[in-house]
Design a protein around this motif. Structure first.
Motif, mmCIF file in Angstrom:
data_model
loop_
_atom_site.group_PDB
_atom_site.id
_atom_site.type_symbol
_atom_site.label_atom_id
_atom_site.label_comp_id
_atom_site.label_asym_id
_atom_site.label_seq_id
_atom_site.Cartn_x
_atom_site.Cartn_y
_atom_site.Cartn_z
ATOM 1 N N GLU A 161 0.893 -1.047 -0.062
ATOM 2 C CA GLU A 161 0.092 0.066 -0.008
ATOM 3 C C GLU A 161 0.844 1.233 -0.029
ATOM 4 O OE1 GLU A 161 -2.730 -0.348 3.185
ATOM 5 O OE2 GLU A 161 -3.759 -1.971 2.600
ATOM 6 N N LEU A 162 1.996 1.180 0.815
ATOM 7 C CA LEU A 162 2.818 2.471 0.741
ATOM 8 C C LEU A 162 3.428 2.395 -0.743
ATOM 9 C CD1 LEU A 162 4.506 4.516 2.548
ATOM 10 C CD2 LEU A 162 6.105 2.828 3.152
ATOM 11 N N ALA A 163 3.832 1.516 -1.230
ATOM 12 C CA ALA A 163 4.574 1.522 -2.660
ATOM 13 C C ALA A 163 3.514 2.019 -3.693
ATOM 14 C CB ALA A 163 4.844 0.071 -2.999
ATOM 15 N N VAL A 164 2.305 1.710 -3.403
ATOM 16 C CA VAL A 164 1.152 2.192 -4.443
ATOM 17 C C VAL A 164 1.130 3.867 -4.166
ATOM 18 C CG1 VAL A 164 -1.183 2.339 -4.983
ATOM 19 C CG2 VAL A 164 -0.207 0.066 -4.393
ATOM 20 N N VAL A 165 0.988 4.341 -2.993
ATOM 21 C CA VAL A 165 0.804 5.691 -2.647
ATOM 22 C C VAL A 165 1.999 6.498 -3.046
ATOM 23 C CG1 VAL A 165 0.935 7.342 -0.807
ATOM 24 C CG2 VAL A 165 -0.707 5.302 -0.639
ATOM 25 N N THR A 166 3.143 5.720 -3.034
ATOM 26 C CA THR A 166 4.648 6.406 -3.506
ATOM 27 C C THR A 166 4.421 6.651 -5.053
ATOM 28 O OG1 THR A 166 5.950 5.437 -1.588
ATOM 29 C CG2 THR A 166 7.050 6.275 -3.315
ATOM 30 N N VAL A 167 4.324 5.523 -5.618
ATOM 31 C CA VAL A 167 4.064 5.753 -7.207
ATOM 32 C C VAL A 167 3.049 6.840 -7.585
ATOM 33 C CG1 VAL A 167 3.428 4.474 -9.163
ATOM 34 C CG2 VAL A 167 4.655 3.459 -7.630
ATOM 35 N N ILE A 168 1.833 7.031 -6.713
ATOM 36 C CA ILE A 168 0.864 7.914 -7.201
ATOM 37 C C ILE A 168 1.616 9.360 -6.909
ATOM 38 C CG2 ILE A 168 -1.314 8.941 -6.323
ATOM 39 C CD1 ILE A 168 -2.378 6.148 -5.607
ATOM 40 N N ASP A 206 6.923 7.481 -17.112
ATOM 41 C CA ASP A 206 5.676 7.507 -17.359
ATOM 42 C C ASP A 206 4.900 5.675 -17.722
ATOM 43 O OD1 ASP A 206 2.893 8.878 -17.836
ATOM 44 O OD2 ASP A 206 3.206 7.757 -19.644
ATOM 45 N N VAL A 207 5.969 5.293 -18.640
ATOM 46 C CA VAL A 207 5.866 3.877 -18.955
ATOM 47 C C VAL A 207 5.970 2.880 -17.486
ATOM 48 C CG1 VAL A 207 6.620 1.936 -20.121
ATOM 49 C CG2 VAL A 207 6.542 4.340 -21.017
ATOM 50 N N PHE A 208 6.764 3.250 -16.757
ATOM 51 C CA PHE A 208 6.756 2.328 -15.539
ATOM 52 C C PHE A 208 5.561 2.594 -14.722
ATOM 53 C CE2 PHE A 208 7.689 2.635 -10.708
ATOM 54 C CZ PHE A 208 7.938 1.368 -10.674
ATOM 55 N N ILE A 209 5.009 3.742 -14.485
ATOM 56 C CA ILE A 209 3.932 4.132 -13.511
ATOM 57 C C ILE A 209 2.709 3.754 -14.278
ATOM 58 C CG2 ILE A 209 2.273 5.817 -12.683
ATOM 59 C CD1 ILE A 209 4.801 7.853 -12.806
ATOM 60 N N LEU A 269 -5.677 11.608 -8.558
ATOM 61 C CA LEU A 269 -7.053 10.894 -7.896
ATOM 62 C C LEU A 269 -7.046 9.767 -7.234
ATOM 63 C CD1 LEU A 269 -9.764 13.054 -9.604
ATOM 64 C CD2 LEU A 269 -9.123 13.692 -7.372
ATOM 65 N N ARG A 270 -6.185 8.994 -7.847
ATOM 66 C CA ARG A 270 -5.929 7.494 -7.345
ATOM 67 C C ARG A 270 -5.634 7.483 -5.684
ATOM 68 N NH1 ARG A 270 -3.514 2.621 -9.666
ATOM 69 N NH2 ARG A 270 -5.431 1.986 -8.265
ATOM 70 N N MET A 271 -4.966 8.549 -5.477
ATOM 71 C CA MET A 271 -4.633 8.624 -3.852
ATOM 72 C C MET A 271 -5.863 8.561 -3.115
ATOM 73 S SD MET A 271 -2.336 9.079 -1.774
ATOM 74 C CE MET A 271 -1.008 10.262 -2.680
ATOM 75 N N VAL A 272 -6.979 9.078 -3.607
ATOM 76 C CA VAL A 272 -8.477 8.909 -2.871
ATOM 77 C C VAL A 272 -8.704 7.458 -2.841
ATOM 78 C CG1 VAL A 272 -10.602 9.717 -2.710
ATOM 79 C CG2 VAL A 272 -8.974 11.320 -3.680
#
Length: 267
Positions: free
Chosen positions: A19-26, A52-55, A114-117
């Motif tokens: 979850e922390l990794a997802v937030v970091t990528v966002i 951008d490709v990695f994200i 907005l994916r942070m939400v």
């Protein structure tokens, strides 16, 4: 075999580090979007394109994990946040360069922030509360519009000759009243009309009382009440989930029993 994979992916999805990794990528995605608004050298532009490709690949990987790990896949796309995340990821796959959809792709990439939400539960509660409060807020907004309209008509009739740029017609008057409601140099407007109509301060003070104080407190009260209901609902769902074991909980208990039996067999 499939259940073991789903169980492993579900553990990964619920893992705090993931979850922390997802937030970091966002967050990185947000910084990357902001960086592209500046004039960057060719090397930096190449790096942001690779980033951008990695994200995009990471978000595709993350949404795939959530879909596979979900117990009820038929209901996966019945949830608004899942639909939003899937659409953002799907449109992000559109190439940015050399494409008629390039502009759309760039705009949708902005919404990745907005994916942070959708990732942070507390933010989801806030947004859900605002959405559920909209029907009640609609009546407050309608009443506020009526007050705006009455005061704008009054101001246009009385103050038009003093300053046509602020009170020329009812539309301009409503914009002026919005400026007054937000306290943007409203005293300058008041003193200008008071030179002709000394008692015009009553017009401004009553308008500010109705809009900035009364209606604003009504809006805050409605949102707070809905948020309390939403938090109570979340607590009830959490308690119900704790009392009703999921397939993952049963799977974990079975694994523990197998391990226990295996250890007893060795003993």
């Amino acid at each position: 075999m499939y259940e073991n994979i789903r169980y492993s992916l579900n553990n990964l999805k619920n893992n705090k580090l993931f979850e922390l990794a997802v937030v970091t990528v966002i967050i990185i995605s947000a910084l990357e979007i902001g960086a592209k608004t500046f004039s960057l050298p060719d090397g930096a532009m190449s790096f942001t394109n690779i980033l951008d490709v990695f994200i995009t690949v990471f978000f595709l990987f993350e949404i795939s994990i959530r879909f596979i790990a979900d117990e009820d896949k038929k209901s996966f796309f019945k949830k608004g946040w899942n639909i939003f995340d899937t659409l953002v990821v799907a449109v992000s796959l559109i190439p940015i360069n050399d494409s008629e959809m390039a502009l759309l792709a760039r705009l949708v990439r902005v919404f990745r922030v907005l994916r942070m939400v959708s990732v942070v539960p507390e933010l989801r509660v806030l947004i859900n509360s605002l959405i559920k409060a909209l029907p009640q807020l609609g009546y407050v907004i309608l009443l506020m519009f009526i007050i705006f309209y009455i005061y704008a008509a009054f101001g246009s009739f009385i103050f038009k000759d003093i300053n046509p740029e602020l009170w020329g017609d009812i539309a301009i008057s409503m914009l002026t009243l919005f400026r007054i409601m937000t306290f943007e140099d409203w005293t300058d407007i008041q003193y200008e009309t008071m030179e002709v109509y000394p008692m015009s301060w009553i017009f401004y003070l009553t308008f500010i009382f109705f809009t900035a104080f009364a209606f604003l407190n009504m809006v805050i009260g409605i949102v707070v009440n809905v948020m309390e209901d939403e938090h109570a609902k979340v607590r009830q769902e959490k308690e119900a989930a704790d009392n009703n074991p999921t397939i993952e909980d049963l799977h974990k208990e079975i694994q523990e029993l197998k391990q226990l039996i295996k250890e007893q067999g060795k003993g």
